[in-house]
Design an enzyme around this catalytic site. Structure first.
Site, PDB file in Angstrom:
ATOM      1  N   CYS A  94     -41.843  -4.143  52.288  1.00  0.00           N
ATOM      2  CA  CYS A  94     -41.406  -2.810  52.706  1.00  0.00           C
ATOM      3  C   CYS A  94     -42.394  -2.110  53.629  1.00  0.00           C
ATOM      4  O   CYS A  94     -42.023  -1.174  54.327  1.00  0.00           O
ATOM      5  CB  CYS A  94     -41.158  -1.932  51.485  1.00  0.00           C
ATOM      6  SG  CYS A  94     -39.903  -2.596  50.372  1.00  0.00           S
ATOM      7  N   HIS A 357     -32.857   1.964  53.938  1.00  0.00           N
ATOM      8  CA  HIS A 357     -34.169   1.307  53.891  1.00  0.00           C
ATOM      9  C   HIS A 357     -34.040  -0.127  54.398  1.00  0.00           C
ATOM     10  O   HIS A 357     -33.877  -1.062  53.621  1.00  0.00           O
ATOM     11  CB  HIS A 357     -34.691   1.335  52.451  1.00  0.00           C
ATOM     12  CG  HIS A 357     -35.964   0.599  52.228  1.00  0.00           C
ATOM     13  ND1 HIS A 357     -36.915   0.399  53.224  1.00  0.00           N
ATOM     14  CD2 HIS A 357     -36.478   0.017  51.103  1.00  0.00           C
ATOM     15  CE1 HIS A 357     -37.945  -0.271  52.706  1.00  0.00           C
ATOM     16  NE2 HIS A 357     -37.686  -0.517  51.439  1.00  0.00           N
ATOM     17  N   CYS A 387     -44.052   2.137  48.513  1.00  0.00           N
ATOM     18  CA  CYS A 387     -44.375   1.054  47.586  1.00  0.00           C
ATOM     19  C   CYS A 387     -43.935  -0.252  48.218  1.00  0.00           C
ATOM     20  O   CYS A 387     -43.160  -0.263  49.171  1.00  0.00           O
ATOM     21  CB  CYS A 387     -43.701   1.261  46.237  1.00  0.00           C
ATOM     22  SG  CYS A 387     -41.891   1.323  46.311  1.00  0.00           S
ATOM     23  N   GLY A 389     -42.908  -4.524  47.406  1.00  0.00           N
ATOM     24  CA  GLY A 389     -42.587  -5.578  46.469  1.00  0.00           C
ATOM     25  C   GLY A 389     -43.790  -6.461  46.151  1.00  0.00           C
ATOM     26  O   GLY A 389     -44.678  -6.634  46.979  1.00  0.00           O
TER      27      GLY A 389
END
Length: 401
Positions: A94, A357, A387, A389
């Protein structure tokens, strides 16, 4: 020894964000989206010699299939950039797009380049979240704690449930947060606040007449994100069933939308500013990434934000605009509450729950949002944070100049 120098953003743009699978970009390739963003960014600085561009650094979370084979280089070629311009694809899930900005800025800051492009692209319509053929290490299954280290295999929704439990974020608070995300996004759209950052994209819709076997093509221009829903209500969100845990609190309504999109920024040195008579939009100030336990990956910004602030010599009260990627309402609220962030400064135009996203593109997209918001609102410092993964957090700070 070369002295650290500043890196300035002189162009920042993004495509609209489309819903994956059924949205307006469902048939648009991610390399084409990237090329569109690159061409648009370059058009914003007509005085810049394209031959001066050193490299294109592009974030992509699942770099395979339609976005494989070094999509950064492919996008550069499709955009018509000089063949002398290189391309490298980076993956921090991300935070890929934000890491691309950091890497491009660092090349300039250490004096290795004067002109760089940072970007991100992702089509979750064409490439599924874990890729087309995921293959986990067999040894990982022998130890549940090691299995958690995959994060993405553990289940992003379950990590959000873990965060909700540990940081005591209830269902009502999550649904309220999600509703506000949609309302802020709709208000910003109606006020035209996304116009500076968005590059309109022409989309071709093809249909076949089964009787005549003729193919008709209709084109339309999209210029706003597709995910925000004006009819969203707290009551409606409360009726949704949980999707990750039977007695949990995380639903599709208080989670980010899977999406398609791309973004691009052009960064230059002070020498390049003067050489090409460019006007800087912002200065790249600092960046930090930190690791956290994968099963609570959503809390990553709690570690990354203080590190980025320390590097910049700032406090979180100094930040005027915060783009906190809303992977889930649960983790967003946990981060806000734990760090004591001013909720009024967080995602003033909505976040990923409403806007979408597109994984590896999000960092570049939200960087474009921050750069233009600081100028439009006459603010000083902005931050992009998310955040990641497998248990990470990332944060980048920008300054209006």
């Amino acid at each position: 020894m070369k002295q650290i120098q500043d890196a300035y953003i002189v162009a920042a743009t993004r495509t609209p964000i489309g819903r994956s699978h059924r949205g307006f970009f469902r048939n648009t390739r991610p390399d084409d989206l990237l090329a569109t963003a690159l061409r648009s960014a370059l058009a914003q600085v007509p005085g810049l010699d394209p031959q001066a561009i050193e490299d294109v650094v592009c974030g992509c979370a699942i770099p395979e299939a339609q976005q494989g084979l070094n999509v950064a280089r492919i996008g550069a070629v499709l955009a018509g950039l000089p063949k002398s311009v290189g391309g490298i694809t980076v993956n921090r899930f991300c935070a890929s797009g934000l890491s691309a900005v950091q890497m491009a800025a660092d090349r300039i800051r250490v004096g290795e380049a004067d002109v760089m492009i940072a970007a991100g692209t992702e089509s979750m319509s064409m490439v599924p979240m874990m890729g087309n053929s995921p293959s986990l290490s067999p040894t990982i299954f022998s130890n549940p704690e090691d299995l958690d280290s995959y994060g993405i295999a553990y289940g992003m929704g379950l990590t959000a449930e873990k965060v909700a439990q540990q940081w005591k974020v209830g269902r009502d608070a999550q649904d309220e947060f999600a509703w506000r995300s949609h309302m802020k996004a709709i208000a910003a759209m109606q006020a035209g606040e996304f116009s500076d950052e968005i590059t309109p994209v022409e989309v071709a819709d093809r249909s076949v007449d089964l009787e005549s076997a003729e193919v008709s093509v209709k084109t339309r221009t999209v210029n706003l994100d597709e995910g925000a829903r004006p009819d969203t209500t707290v009551e409606g969100l409360a009726k949704l069933k949980t999707v990750f845990a039977a007695r949990g609190s995380v639903t599709a309504g208080n989670s980010s939308q899977t999406s398609d999109g791309a973004g691009a920024l052009i960064l230059v040195s002070e020498a390049a500013l003067k050489r090409y008579n460019l006007t800087p939009l912002a200065r790249f100030v600092s960046y930090a990434s930190r690791g956290v336990p994968p099963h609570i990956m959503g809390i990553g910004p709690v570690e990354a934000i203080p590190a980025a602030l320390k590097s910049a010599g700032l406090k979180h009260q100094d930040i005027d605009w915060i783009e906190l990627n809303e992977a889930f309402a649960a983790q967003s609220l946990a981060v806000i509450n734990t760090l004591g962030l001013d909720a009024g400064k967080v995602n003033p135009m909505g976040g990923a729950i409403a806007l979408g996203h597109p994984l590896g593109a999000t960092g570049a997209i939200r960087s474009a949002t921050v750069v233009h918001a600081l100028r439009r609102k006459n603010l000083k410092y902005g931050m992009v944070t998310m955040c990641v993964g497998m248990g990470q957090g990332a944060a980048g700070i920008f300054e209006r100049v």
